[in-house]
Design a protein around this motif. Structure first.
Motif, PDB file in Angstrom:
ATOM      1  N   LEU A  43       0.831  -1.210   0.000  1.00 32.88           N
ATOM      2  CA  LEU A  43       0.000   0.000   0.000  1.00 32.88           C
ATOM      3  C   LEU A  43       0.862   1.255   0.000  1.00 32.88           C
ATOM      4  O   LEU A  43       0.570   2.230  -0.694  1.00 32.88           O
ATOM      5  CB  LEU A  43      -0.942  -0.001   1.207  1.00 32.88           C
ATOM      6  CG  LEU A  43      -2.080  -1.009   1.128  1.00 32.88           C
ATOM      7  CD1 LEU A  43      -2.758  -1.147   2.479  1.00 32.88           C
ATOM      8  CD2 LEU A  43      -3.074  -0.607   0.049  1.00 32.88           C
ATOM      9  N   ARG A  44       1.934   1.243   0.792  1.00 31.67           N
ATOM     10  CA  ARG A  44       2.822   2.404   0.864  1.00 31.67           C
ATOM     11  C   ARG A  44       3.484   2.643  -0.487  1.00 31.67           C
ATOM     12  O   ARG A  44       3.529   3.781  -0.969  1.00 31.67           O
ATOM     13  CB  ARG A  44       3.874   2.184   1.954  1.00 31.67           C
ATOM     14  CG  ARG A  44       4.671   3.439   2.249  1.00 31.67           C
ATOM     15  CD  ARG A  44       5.677   3.241   3.367  1.00 31.67           C
ATOM     16  NE  ARG A  44       6.693   2.309   2.936  1.00 31.67           N
ATOM     17  CZ  ARG A  44       6.981   1.160   3.556  1.00 31.67           C
ATOM     18  NH1 ARG A  44       6.324   0.789   4.616  1.00 31.67           N
ATOM     19  NH2 ARG A  44       7.919   0.380   3.106  1.00 31.67           N
ATOM     20  N   ILE A  45       3.954   1.584  -1.134  1.00 35.54           N
ATOM     21  CA  ILE A  45       4.600   1.722  -2.444  1.00 35.54           C
ATOM     22  C   ILE A  45       3.593   2.229  -3.473  1.00 35.54           C
ATOM     23  O   ILE A  45       3.908   3.101  -4.289  1.00 35.54           O
ATOM     24  CB  ILE A  45       5.232   0.386  -2.879  1.00 35.54           C
ATOM     25  CG1 ILE A  45       6.440   0.081  -1.985  1.00 35.54           C
ATOM     26  CG2 ILE A  45       5.627   0.416  -4.347  1.00 35.54           C
ATOM     27  CD1 ILE A  45       6.950  -1.330  -2.115  1.00 35.54           C
ATOM     28  N   THR A  46       2.381   1.722  -3.428  1.00 36.66           N
ATOM     29  CA  THR A  46       1.333   2.187  -4.347  1.00 36.66           C
ATOM     30  C   THR A  46       1.067   3.666  -4.149  1.00 36.66           C
ATOM     31  O   THR A  46       0.979   4.440  -5.107  1.00 36.66           O
ATOM     32  CB  THR A  46       0.040   1.385  -4.135  1.00 36.66           C
ATOM     33  OG1 THR A  46       0.323  -0.003  -4.373  1.00 36.66           O
ATOM     34  CG2 THR A  46      -1.059   1.849  -5.067  1.00 36.66           C
ATOM     35  N   ARG A  47       0.950   4.078  -2.887  1.00 35.51           N
ATOM     36  CA  ARG A  47       0.685   5.488  -2.582  1.00 35.51           C
ATOM     37  C   ARG A  47       1.839   6.356  -3.083  1.00 35.51           C
ATOM     38  O   ARG A  47       1.623   7.424  -3.676  1.00 35.51           O
ATOM     39  CB  ARG A  47       0.494   5.656  -1.067  1.00 35.51           C
ATOM     40  CG  ARG A  47       0.147   7.049  -0.648  1.00 35.51           C
ATOM     41  CD  ARG A  47      -0.233   7.136   0.830  1.00 35.51           C
ATOM     42  NE  ARG A  47       0.515   6.321   1.742  1.00 35.51           N
ATOM     43  CZ  ARG A  47       1.710   6.664   2.258  1.00 35.51           C
ATOM     44  NH1 ARG A  47       2.277   7.800   1.929  1.00 35.51           N
ATOM     45  NH2 ARG A  47       2.316   5.869   3.105  1.00 35.51           N
ATOM     46  N   VAL A  50       1.634   6.585  -6.942  1.00 35.96           N
ATOM     47  CA  VAL A  50       0.550   7.476  -7.362  1.00 35.96           C
ATOM     48  C   VAL A  50       0.952   8.930  -7.145  1.00 35.96           C
ATOM     49  O   VAL A  50       0.732   9.790  -8.012  1.00 35.96           O
ATOM     50  CB  VAL A  50      -0.760   7.147  -6.607  1.00 35.96           C
ATOM     51  CG1 VAL A  50      -1.799   8.225  -6.806  1.00 35.96           C
ATOM     52  CG2 VAL A  50      -1.299   5.793  -7.066  1.00 35.96           C
ATOM     53  N   ALA A  51       1.564   9.232  -6.012  1.00 35.59           N
ATOM     54  CA  ALA A  51       1.990  10.607  -5.734  1.00 35.59           C
ATOM     55  C   ALA A  51       3.031  11.068  -6.754  1.00 35.59           C
ATOM     56  O   ALA A  51       2.990  12.215  -7.216  1.00 35.59           O
ATOM     57  CB  ALA A  51       2.548  10.718  -4.323  1.00 35.59           C
ATOM     58  N   GLU A  52       3.946  10.176  -7.128  1.00 34.35           N
ATOM     59  CA  GLU A  52       4.958  10.536  -8.119  1.00 34.35           C
ATOM     60  C   GLU A  52       4.324  10.769  -9.486  1.00 34.35           C
ATOM     61  O   GLU A  52       4.702  11.701 -10.198  1.00 34.35           O
ATOM     62  CB  GLU A  52       6.028   9.452  -8.197  1.00 34.35           C
ATOM     63  CG  GLU A  52       6.915   9.441  -6.972  1.00 34.35           C
ATOM     64  CD  GLU A  52       7.939   8.321  -7.005  1.00 34.35           C
ATOM     65  OE1 GLU A  52       8.151   7.722  -8.081  1.00 34.35           O
ATOM     66  OE2 GLU A  52       8.514   8.062  -5.951  1.00 34.35           O
ATOM     67  N   VAL A  53       3.359   9.939  -9.861  1.00 35.85           N
ATOM     68  CA  VAL A  53       2.680  10.120 -11.147  1.00 35.85           C
ATOM     69  C   VAL A  53       1.943  11.454 -11.156  1.00 35.85           C
ATOM     70  O   VAL A  53       2.016  12.213 -12.127  1.00 35.85           O
ATOM     71  CB  VAL A  53       1.705   8.944 -11.425  1.00 35.85           C
ATOM     72  CG1 VAL A  53       0.788   9.260 -12.582  1.00 35.85           C
ATOM     73  CG2 VAL A  53       2.487   7.665 -11.688  1.00 35.85           C
ATOM     74  N   VAL A  83       4.867  15.302  -1.254  1.00 34.60           N
ATOM     75  CA  VAL A  83       3.596  15.480  -1.932  1.00 34.60           C
ATOM     76  C   VAL A  83       2.691  14.325  -1.505  1.00 34.60           C
ATOM     77  O   VAL A  83       2.388  13.433  -2.260  1.00 34.60           O
ATOM     78  CB  VAL A  83       3.776  15.497  -3.462  1.00 34.60           C
ATOM     79  CG1 VAL A  83       2.454  15.733  -4.153  1.00 34.60           C
ATOM     80  CG2 VAL A  83       4.794  16.532  -3.868  1.00 34.60           C
ATOM     81  N   GLY A  84       2.303  14.319  -0.251  1.00 32.70           N
ATOM     82  CA  GLY A  84       1.344  13.354   0.235  1.00 32.70           C
ATOM     83  C   GLY A  84       1.852  11.943   0.412  1.00 32.70           C
ATOM     84  O   GLY A  84       1.073  11.055   0.683  1.00 32.70           O
TER      85      GLY A  84
END
Length: 171
Positions: A43-47, A50-53, A83-84
């Motif tokens: 979940l942390r890696i996904t978040r 997404v923030a980087e994208v 950024v979040g």
């Protein structure tokens, strides 16, 4: 009347049974803990991704909950722009690997401990991942990000080494 030796044997057997019961509970909890850590890590890696994208797209989309939850698990210097999500900060003097997310920290530590430059396919098994194409490519992307941010260097294509030698962590 029970002899002293029989009483001690009975108490020993009861204590052994309690120890075995606790060890079984610990094994069960350890298994559950590892499962939850894995889910948390995904979940942390996904978040982070997404923030980087969102950042790469100009940061102007509706970021939703990602931008609203600036959770920080590691101490990060105030100058690092978040950024979040926890992101890989640019290296600077005084910054230790402790500010990196776990998988990036593991990669930097493996590369730092190596006697020479390493390839992604050599790093993957050392950070506990199966040596399959998907994991190697994912790790290669992380290695490239660590190069971009100044944590590692890529002097030869596909071969990664520490950007600087010396104390890499503050543990």
């Amino acid at each position: 009347m029970v002899s002293l030796i029989e009483e001690l044997e009975a108490r020993e057997a009861a204590a052994r049974a309690r120890v075995e019961e606790l060890e079984a509970e610990i094994a069960e909890l350890t298994s559950r803990l590892e499962g939850e850590r894995e889910a948390w890590s995904r979940l942390r890696i996904t978040r982070e991704t997404v923030a980087e994208v969102i950042t790469d797209l100009g940061g102007s989309g509706s970021a939703g909950p990602v931008a609203e939850r600036p959770e920080q698990e590691s101490p990060v210097e105030p100058e690092v722009r978040m950024v979040g999500a926890i992101m890989v900060p640019h290296w600077r003097e005084g910054l230790s690997v402790d500010v990196l997310p776990d998988v990036y920290r593991d990669i930097v530590e493996v590369v730092s401990d190596a006697s020479g430059p390493m390839q992604a396919k050599q790093i993957v098994p050392r950070i506990g991942l199966p040596a399959v194409t998907g994991k190697i490519e994912g790790t290669r992307g992380k290695l490239k990000r660590l190069v971009e941010r100044g944590w590692l260097v890529e002097d030869q294509p596909g071969r990664f080494a520490p950007a600087r030698r010396g104390p890499a962590r503050s543990r």
